[in-house]
Design a protein around this motif. Structure first.
Motif, PDB file in Angstrom:
ATOM      1  N   TRP A   1      24.441 -19.699 -48.797  1.00 36.60           N
ATOM      2  CA  TRP A   1      23.832 -20.825 -48.082  1.00 36.60           C
ATOM      3  C   TRP A   1      22.586 -21.352 -48.792  1.00 36.60           C
ATOM      4  N   ARG A   2      22.023 -20.541 -49.652  1.00 36.34           N
ATOM      5  CA  ARG A   2      20.800 -20.953 -50.340  1.00 36.34           C
ATOM      6  C   ARG A   2      21.086 -21.538 -51.734  1.00 36.34           C
ATOM      7  N   ARG A   3      22.365 -21.592 -52.105  1.00 34.56           N
ATOM      8  CA  ARG A   3      22.744 -21.985 -53.462  1.00 34.56           C
ATOM      9  C   ARG A   3      22.364 -23.440 -53.751  1.00 34.56           C
ATOM     10  N   ILE A   4      21.820 -23.665 -54.942  1.00 38.41           N
ATOM     11  CA  ILE A   4      21.466 -25.002 -55.425  1.00 38.41           C
ATOM     12  C   ILE A   4      22.549 -25.479 -56.392  1.00 38.41           C
ATOM     13  N   ASP A   5      22.998 -26.701 -56.206  1.00 37.65           N
ATOM     14  CA  ASP A   5      23.981 -27.285 -57.122  1.00 37.65           C
ATOM     15  C   ASP A   5      23.279 -27.624 -58.430  1.00 37.65           C
ATOM     16  N   PRO A   6      23.656 -26.968 -59.543  1.00 34.73           N
ATOM     17  CA  PRO A   6      22.942 -27.234 -60.815  1.00 34.73           C
ATOM     18  C   PRO A   6      23.119 -28.666 -61.302  1.00 34.73           C
ATOM     19  N   GLY A   7      24.187 -29.327 -60.860  1.00 28.52           N
ATOM     20  CA  GLY A   7      24.411 -30.704 -61.306  1.00 28.52           C
ATOM     21  C   GLY A   7      23.487 -31.704 -60.645  1.00 28.52           C
ATOM     22  N   THR A   8      23.076 -31.428 -59.408  1.00 33.43           N
ATOM     23  CA  THR A   8      22.236 -32.375 -58.659  1.00 33.43           C
ATOM     24  C   THR A   8      20.848 -31.839 -58.367  1.00 33.43           C
ATOM     25  N   GLY A   9      20.679 -30.533 -58.474  1.00 33.64           N
ATOM     26  CA  GLY A   9      19.396 -29.932 -58.132  1.00 33.64           C
ATOM     27  C   GLY A   9      19.151 -29.881 -56.637  1.00 33.64           C
ATOM     28  N   LYS A  10      20.181 -30.188 -55.842  1.00 34.19           N
ATOM     29  CA  LYS A  10      20.054 -30.168 -54.386  1.00 34.19           C
ATOM     30  C   LYS A  10      20.848 -29.024 -53.790  1.00 34.19           C
ATOM     31  N   MET A  11      20.645 -28.806 -52.492  1.00 33.25           N
ATOM     32  CA  MET A  11      21.392 -27.775 -51.794  1.00 33.25           C
ATOM     33  C   MET A  11      22.884 -28.040 -51.944  1.00 33.25           C
ATOM     34  N   ALA A  12      23.640 -26.974 -52.241  1.00 37.95           N
ATOM     35  CA  ALA A  12      25.082 -27.139 -52.388  1.00 37.95           C
ATOM     36  C   ALA A  12      25.718 -27.582 -51.067  1.00 37.95           C
TER      37      ALA A  12
END
Length: 933
Positions: A160-171
């Motif tokens: 739940w805390r994962r950040i999308d590396p492509g957008t820099g936002k919460m997955a």
């Protein structure tokens, strides 16, 4: 914002992971396994399951796994929409750091705790907030029944805390200014594959829900009044009907009582909406969605200060729990002692057994009263659990044969609607449901129609099988009615003519659905897709129903009335019953049925094998090459003495234990029923003692019947029709011609049920009705109408049928296998043999196509549909495209033989001018010559 498809994909993986984790927990934590075993024993003793412990336990663990996933989804939604004072799991912006601190503070105070303890703490804390107790407590949430491991919980928090590396936002972010919860419906339907299959999870599209509420809740409000009206969905799923009902009631309370506060109006609207579902996570989703809708209306900013709304929802089985109602609408409950003490009880007391998440008091309250509107989309599946199936059968007299759940639920829907007294001094409740149409034609619906539907005020029957309804691969029908004796002599009927030609971009604007909505209130109207009429009620009192539009139902009546006899009276009689049906089943096809070469290598004697006919090989007046069956019977159909047949004994001996333990109907083994271990599970020898049989493909797109002259045995997929022993080959050919006609195809498709098949998520019937497969049952075929065969056309019918039968045999001699065998035996040039075979095959097919066309029109005359003679030409032949029903225009194709032009153009005019012929002369009812479909 919520990205529903990605969320669903990710969470499905977590459900599977938690299921595996919880199964391991049962091994590692004996107390957990012991507790679940105790729950299983209670359920089995109460007759609520016949599954093995492992199967039942896995179902319970799935519910717990989904409970953990969904509970975290609820918390995350509340966090990202700032409804909580602080974040617990994750969050957007500063809330992510707040969640870190909250978790750290918990572990400072609880140093021996693990992350599964923390998640349990989160659910407990959120459960203390207004409205959330019934969502999170152990009485309603399956997560408390089995706890995931610390490692699984830690990994889930990190997810739940994962950040999308492509957008820099919460997955996965849940921020939504509109608080739209439609994504929860997607999770409900597809989060768990095993739960979806077990409970037949299926969302009801909004446009269907609104259509049904328009004709149930709205008239109920007008009839009974806004102040007292109550609506229930006994199969509420993720709550689409409940949300729709709540919004309608809320809008009316706004108009009726502007003096009330938002909270008071929301309470009144919630008080009018009730729901029950057997699936605990469905109820959790429905509860959460209703609460959010009410809080949003009240402009809630934080749950701490939100109204503590009461939502009328409960997890339980609407078919088992709650009261039934007598003819005066009074509830009655039969005790367990009555049920098993020899009394006249119809069902168990609803308090006899409840699962952990079933709130018995709420179930009794909700299902212990009747409602002014009953709506829903009940499951269509057959129950796999034998104990549960028998429990339903005991409580609902409508259950017959291998019934689908749509049957008892139809009885229950009407049962829960307010009963209208016989003197009509008080109004009756309204019910509306979209359900499978299988009961209309399949055998299990006969009792429902004959004994129950005739006693309800059925007001509308709407064929929705041709409409595109997302997710509904099963053909459906919408039924409206009231729980009172019928008031009128007619039923408003919307009958299907043609299905949706392609998947519409907006299902609510699909051509068929639009036609249904537009024409429903216009009896006598007809479009390309449906026709609407006020149909005589008596037609719905008898099984099967025929609701084909564009005159299809009326044409079936014409054909039935044109009959001199019924097939069931013409065929051979066995113990007073028509001799139509299954000949055999082996119970062990993998052993018994083999390619001929295998049996030859095994050195089985010729009399120890027989060709085994399968339905898929019955096509175009002939039977293709089939595999052979081991045949452990003598010429009198008595089991051979296998010890005296060494090749047969050697072939079967290694499988004797498996064969001996084959289970028969009733649960007994083959040996316990008195059969020899090497026999078939069933052999109906009287169907084989006379050589002539008419066999047919049981599941097929178009009628495929063939005359067999003996020496074979037939699988379940190839039932047989037996005429009396003294019937001649001519008698068989006469019947065969009728059964292979386009008229018979039309009749069959009005009587029998199309099997549910899908291409993507659109049923074959909707996109291409001529490709839909029908299940032709022997019992229904007994009613096939036989015209007066003493007419002169009967002789022509025999002649045409005999030639088609003969040509089909000749055609089979040019198959690839036949030509190869001929070349191996006679030598010569294989290429020349194949070229000659192709020419001969083309010639035969053209003649057969011509004869099939003549057969169809001869049969029209026999049933009185036309009165023009069309003498058969001894030499004519045509291509498929030259058949009049396939002409591009009204003029004959240039390729058509001149001597046929006048007659065929006359036929084309009749197809245009005579509506009955226009119905039958379509690809849906004409045999696909010559080619397999």
């Amino acid at each position: 914002m919520i990205h529903a498809p990605t969320l669903l994909t990710d969470l499905k993986k977590w459900v599977t992971r938690f299921e595996d984790d919880l199964r391991q927990q049962c091994k590692d934590v004996p107390a957990l396994d012991t507790r679940i075993k105790a729950q299983y024993k209670l359920a089995k003793d109460a007759g609520r399951t016949a599954f093995s412990y492992t199967v039942w336990r896995d179902g319970e663990l799935t519910q717990s796994a989904v409970g953990w996933v969904l509970s975290c989804v609820f918390v995350r939604f509340l966090e990202d929409n700032d409804l909580l004072e602080r974040s617990f799991i994750s969050g957007v912006g500063e809330n992510r750091g707040v969640a870190d601190e909250t978790r750290a503070a918990y572990f400072r105070e609880n140093r021996a705790a693990s992350d599964n303890d923390y998640l349990a703490h989160v659910m407990s804390e959120v459960g203390k907030l207004p409205g959330m107790a019934d969502l999170m407590d152990a009485r309603h949430n399956a997560l408390w029944n089995a706890t995931i491991s610390p490692d699984a919980a830690k990994a889930f928090i990190e997810f739940w805390r994962r950040i999308d590396p492509g957008t820099g936002k919460m997955a996965h972010e849940f921020t939504d200014p509109d608080w739209d919860t439609r994504f929860l419906g997607d999770l409900y339907q597809d989060l768990s594959e095993s739960a979806r299959k077990k409970f037949a999870l299926l969302q009801t599209p909004d446009f269907v829900e609104e259509f049904i509420l328009d004709r149930t809740l709205d008239p109920a409000i007008n009839t009974f009044g806004l102040k007292i009206v109550r609506m229930i969905d006994p199969t509420c799923g993720s709550g689409h009907f409940l949300l729709g009902g709540f919004r309608r009631l809320l809008a009316l309370w706004e108009k009726e009582r502007p003096d009330l506060s938002d909270k008071e109006r929301a309470i009144k609207a919630l008080d009018g909406v009730f729901g029950v579902d057997i699936n605990p996570f469905a109820v959790a989703i429905a509860r959460f969605r209703l609460l959010l809708a009410a809080w949003r209306y009240c402009e809630v900013k934080r749950l701490r200060s939100a109204p503590d709304f009461k939502v009328n929802l409960a997890t339980g089985d609407s078919l088992i729990h709650g009261a039934r109602f007598d003819s005066e609408g009074k509830p009655y409950v039969v005790t367990k002692d009555d049920m098993f003490g020899g009394g006249d009880a119809a069902f168990k007391d609803e308090t006899a057994h409840h699962f952990v998440v079933e709130d018995d008091k709420e179930l009794h309250r909700i299902l212990g009263q009747q409602y002014h509107a009953v709506v829903g989309n009940p499951p269509y599946i057959t129950v796999k659990d034998k104990a549960l199936s028998e429990l339903y059968r005991q409580r609902y007299d409508s259950c017959s044969g291998k019934y689908a759940l749509s049957v008892p639920f139809m009885e229950r829907f009407f049962d829960l609607a307010v009963t209208g007294p016989l003197d009509r001094s008080q109004p009756a409740g309204f019910q509306g449901q979209i359900t499978s149409n299988s009961f209309m034609k399949r055998e299990f619906g006969k009792k429902l129609i004959g004994q129950f539907i005739r006693n309800w005020d059925l007001t509308h029957v709407i064929d929705t099988s041709g409409a595109y309804i997302p997710g509904h691969g099963t053909p459906t029908v919408i039924l409206f009615g009231r729980n009172v004796k019928p008031k009128t002599t007619t039923v408003r009927t919307v009958m299907g003519i043609k299905g949706e030609p392609a998947t519409p971009e907006d299902p609510a604007r699909g051509l068929v659905w639009t036609a249904i909505v537009d024409q429903m209130d216009r009896p006598g109207s007809e479009s390309d897709f449906v026709s609407a009429a006020d149909t005589e009620r008596e037609k719905f009192h008898n099984h099967p129903w025929s609701i084909g539009g564009g005159g299809a139902a009326e044409l079936k009546e014409v054909i039935d009335e044109g009959a001199d006899e019924r097939l069931g009276k013409v065929v051979d009689q066995l113990r007073g019953k028509p001799n139509i049906g299954i000949t055999s089943f082996t119970l062990e096809d993998d052993l018994f049925i083999q390619p001929p070469a295998v049996l030859k290598r095994s050195q089985l004697l010729p009399e120890s094998t027989r060709e085994m006919i399968e339905g898929d090989t019955i096509r175009d007046w002939s039977i293709e090459q089939n595999d052979y069956s081991v045949w452990p019977y003598d010429s009198e159909f008595t089991p051979v003495l296998i010890d005296q047949n060494k090749p047969l004994l050697k072939f079967m001996w290694h499988s004797r234990t498996c064969l001996s333990n084959n289970k028969m109907f009733g649960g007994k083994t083959k040996i316990q029923t008195g059969l020899a271990w090497y026999e078939f599970g069933r052999l109906t020898s009287h169907k084989l003692k006379t050589p002539l049989s008419i066999t047919f493909a049981a599941v097929v797109t178009h009628n495929q019947f063939v005359l067999d002259r003996g020496g074979k045995v037939f699988k379940q997929s190839a039932p047989v029709i037996k005429l009396p022993p003294d019937a001649t080959e001519e008698d068989h050919l006469r019947l065969l011609g009728l059964l292979n006609s386009s008229t018979a195809c039309f009749w069959i498709k009005q009587v029998f049920y199309p099997k549910a098949t899908t291409t993507g998520d659109i049923s074959v019937e909707k996109g291409k009705p001529e490709a839909n497969r029908y299940d032709i049952a022997g019992t229904g075929l007994q009613n096939f109408p036989i015209p007066d065969l003493s007419k002169k056309d009967s002789n022509a019918l025999v002649a045409v049928t005999a030639e088609l039968d003969s040509l089909a045999t000749e055609l089979s001699s040019y198959s690839g296998d036949a030509l190869t065998a001929k070349w191996q035996n006679e030598g010569g040039s294989l290429a020349e043999l194949i070229a000659d075979g192709e020419q001969a095959s083309a010639r035969i097919k053209r003649r057969m196509t011509y004869l099939q066309e003549e057969l169809d029109w001869l049969v029209y005359r026999l049933y009185g549909l036309i009165d023009l003679p069309f003498p058969v030409d001894a030499n004519a032949a045509i291509d498929k495209a030259e058949r009049p029903y396939l002409w591009a225009g009204d003029s004959a194709p240039a390729s058509l033989a001149p001597e046929l032009v006048e007659a065929y153009e006359a036929r084309k005019r009749l197809i245009h001018d005579v509506s009955n012929l226009g119905l039958i002369e379509t690809p849906v009812f004409k045999r696909p010559w010559l080619g397999r479909q």
